[in-house]
Design an enzyme around this catalytic site. Structure first.
Site, mmCIF file in Angstrom:
data_model
loop_
_atom_site.group_PDB
_atom_site.id
_atom_site.type_symbol
_atom_site.label_atom_id
_atom_site.label_comp_id
_atom_site.label_asym_id
_atom_site.label_seq_id
_atom_site.Cartn_x
_atom_site.Cartn_y
_atom_site.Cartn_z
ATOM 1 N N THR A 29 0.909 -1.277 -0.134
ATOM 2 C CA THR A 29 0.057 0.047 -0.109
ATOM 3 C C THR A 29 0.742 1.256 -0.009
ATOM 4 O OG1 THR A 29 0.026 0.166 2.478
ATOM 5 C CG2 THR A 29 -1.883 -1.162 1.276
ATOM 6 N N CYS A 33 2.559 2.943 9.337
ATOM 7 C CA CYS A 33 1.545 3.120 10.528
ATOM 8 C C CYS A 33 2.341 2.862 11.789
ATOM 9 C CB CYS A 33 0.448 2.072 10.311
ATOM 10 S SG CYS A 33 -0.456 2.049 8.805
ATOM 11 N N CYS A 37 -2.585 0.688 14.937
ATOM 12 C CA CYS A 37 -3.389 1.151 13.747
ATOM 13 C C CYS A 37 -4.731 0.204 13.750
ATOM 14 C CB CYS A 37 -2.640 1.259 12.515
ATOM 15 S SG CYS A 37 -3.693 1.604 11.023
ATOM 16 N N ARG A 62 4.384 6.815 2.956
ATOM 17 C CA ARG A 62 3.426 7.751 3.417
ATOM 18 C C ARG A 62 2.522 7.779 4.616
ATOM 19 N NH1 ARG A 62 0.450 5.638 -0.909
ATOM 20 N NH2 ARG A 62 -1.628 5.404 -0.436
ATOM 21 N N CYS A 64 -0.261 6.804 7.300
ATOM 22 C CA CYS A 64 -1.374 6.266 7.237
ATOM 23 C C CYS A 64 -2.499 7.579 7.733
ATOM 24 C CB CYS A 64 -1.656 5.389 8.177
ATOM 25 S SG CYS A 64 -3.354 4.642 8.652
ATOM 26 N N CYS A 67 -4.514 6.083 11.332
ATOM 27 C CA CYS A 67 -4.003 6.129 12.657
ATOM 28 C C CYS A 67 -3.015 7.247 12.887
ATOM 29 C CB CYS A 67 -3.201 4.741 12.966
ATOM 30 S SG CYS A 67 -1.614 4.343 11.897
#
Length: 535
Positions: A29, A33, A37, A62, A64, A67
């Site tokens: 993805t 996190c 999370c 990048r 999340c 969370c």
């Protein structure tokens, strides 16, 4: 937690105890996190682990949006460690890289810029520039979600050198433009009827400043820390308003670019928080423990925001690891009942280390320090309740009319003989303080504990050099959490006010016949049964 398999177990169980201790990223993805999370746990083969958010960002992941891993409490490890990396992290948190660059950080640490870069990259996966960049990005997100500042003004307030750098960073870390992030926060407020919130992020727009929720991990003994600060509040600089259970601590702040006023509320009701909708606040709050303190900051210059937040966090010891403290101290027969009676007891730090040092050396009740404030402190432009002044700087207390030993201390602080900044060498600072006429080992050890935020009070012998704190050393059974042991003993009335000589009590329940058990059953000591009231 060093083993990746153990880290994955923490992720699988969504264990909020490790929020801020490490981060995980999902290669499929492209996001990273916090361990707690609430999203579906990814397959182990798709997970990578990082010691810092900056390292995850540098690897191309990048944050999340659910969370908000950039908003977790800081790692307690940086408060414990006295080496280059620990000191560097405290300096970076205080904004040194933003103000002075990597060269300034290296000079403060006494190493070359190359050595600092190499050590931080080896341990954290990111150098000082990347770590400072992550800090700026978080500050910018807070401002986007809590103020109506124009984006151009906001970018420079967050510490970015250019609008292009600001836009590129926000897109890279948060996968959205600043305008999109602001609109998304407004949309969440509209859908839920609740403010946009985050652990260390903004909670709502406040007409009197920026409203924040400052996250902490584990249980937090709120009443005890407000008691501690209330009896030591210096009139004119600090005040505590309201009745027990609904108090607000307020104080003035002297900052790099200007000044400010910080307000922190004592949470009402039970400390256990119900789990809010996913993504709104720190997932640590969903369990029995963990949560936040409501804080409001009114600053004359918004460039001071992240520094002001960090100083309030240090004052309230919000980056502590109460689980590790309880595990170590709870195993001691003398301390176990005290730890069980007051879970989450903190060791308050200082919003201004030099101010605290002056107050400790001055001694006496808070009104004595208030006299210094009225005589030498800078008046606020407008009186705000009981807040009237900034505490005087050391340079303002070096005149012949200032009594000893305060004048000697302030001269040493002003000329650099004693350094008490965020990443100061604690051993060197304690030795220098103890060598000053009229200060001595006891005051030096207490200043080290609070002004420099050392959780292992009196551990000078650990440097292999010995030191002035040997008399106050905490026995090995309580290390590295000796400061918390001291606070438990103070609070229970089992150690005289201001006394740090607790080593002989450690590991020896017989030294406290029946008294620890009595305190553990809920006997309350007066809040003043703690160290030197003025500090």
């Amino acid at each position: 937690m060093r083993d990746d398999d153990a880290r994955y177990e923490a992720v699988s169980s969504r264990d909020a105890r490790f929020d801020g201790e490490f981060f995980f990223a999902v290669v499929t993805t492209g996001i990273y996190c916090r361990p707690s999370c609430p999203a579906v746990t990814p397959k182990r083969v798709n997970v990578r682990f990082f010691v810092s958010a900056a390292a995850a960002q540098a690897a191309g992941f990048r944050a999340c949006r659910r969370c908000r891993p950039d908003a977790v409490p800081g790692s307690a490890e940086w408060n414990v460690r006295a080496d280059l990396v620990g000191r560097a992290m405290r300096f970076i948190g205080d904004g040194v890289v933003d103000r002075e660059g990597v060269g300034g950080l290296a000079r403060r640490l006494g190493y070359s810029a190359r050595q600092v870069q190499r050590q931080l990259t080896a341990e954290l996966g990111a150098g000082p520039v990347a770590l400072a960049r992550a800090r700026r990005a978080h500050t910018a997100r807070v401002l986007l979600q809590t103020t109506d500042l124009p984006v151009t003004e906001l970018a420079f307030a967050a510490g970015f050198a250019s609008i292009r750098q600001f836009n590129d960073t926000m897109r890279e870390i948060y996968a959205g433009t600043p305008s999109e992030l602001r609109a998304a926060a407004a949309g969440r407020r509209g859908r839920t009827g609740a403010p946009s919130q985050g652990a260390g992020g903004g909670s709502r727009s406040a007409p009197g400043g920026i409203a924040l929720r400052l996250a902490y991990r584990g249980p937090y003994a709120t009443a005890e820390i407000f008691d501690f600060l209330q009896v030591r509040a210096v009139p004119g600089v600090e005040e505590v308003c309201g009745s027990h259970g609904t108090r607000t601590y307020r104080r003035t702040l002297r900052l790099t670019y200007g000044s400010g006023i910080a307000e922190v509320d004592e949470p009402t009701g039970p400390r256990t928080r119900k789990r809010p909708p996913a993504g709104l606040v720190c997932p640590a709050a969903r369990g029995a423990d963990g949560g936040w303190l409501e804080c409001r900051l009114r600053l004359t210059d918004l460039r001071d925001l992240s520094t002001a937040v960090q100083r309030v966090r240090r004052l309230f010891d919000l980056d502590a690891d109460p689980y590790a403290v309880a595990e170590r101290l709870g195993a001691d027969p003398a301390l176990g009942p005290l730890v069980a009676a007051r879970p989450g007891l903190r060791s308050p730090g200082a919003a201004d280390p030099e101010e605290l040092a002056v107050r400790i050396v001055l001694g006496g009740p808070p009104e004595r320090a208030a006299e210094l404030v009225r005589a030498y402190g800078k008046p606020l432009d407008a009186v705000d309740g009981g807040l009237t002044h900034l505490f005087p700087t050391p340079g303002e207390l070096t005149g012949e009319e200032v009594a000893e030993p305060v004048r000697t201390l302030c001269t040493a602080l002003a000329d650099g003989t004693v350094v008490l900044d965020a990443g100061a060498d604690r051993y060197a600072a304690e030795r220098a303080l103890a060598a000053l006429p009229g200060v001595g080992a006891k005051a030096a050890a207490y200043i080290r504990m609070r002004a420099l935020g050392d959780p292992d009070v009196g551990d000078a012998g650990d440097s292999g050099e010995g030191g002035p704190a040997g008399e106050w050393a905490v026995a090995g059974a309580w290390r590295p959490w000796g400061a918390y042991a001291v606070h438990h003993l103070w609070r229970a009335g089992l150690l005289p006010a201001g006394e740090l000589s607790v080593g002989e009590l450690s590991g020896c329940a017989g030294a406290l016949p029946g008294r620890a058990e009595e305190a553990g059953r809920g006997r309350e000591a007066a809040p003043v049964a703690a160290a030197a009231p003025v500090g």
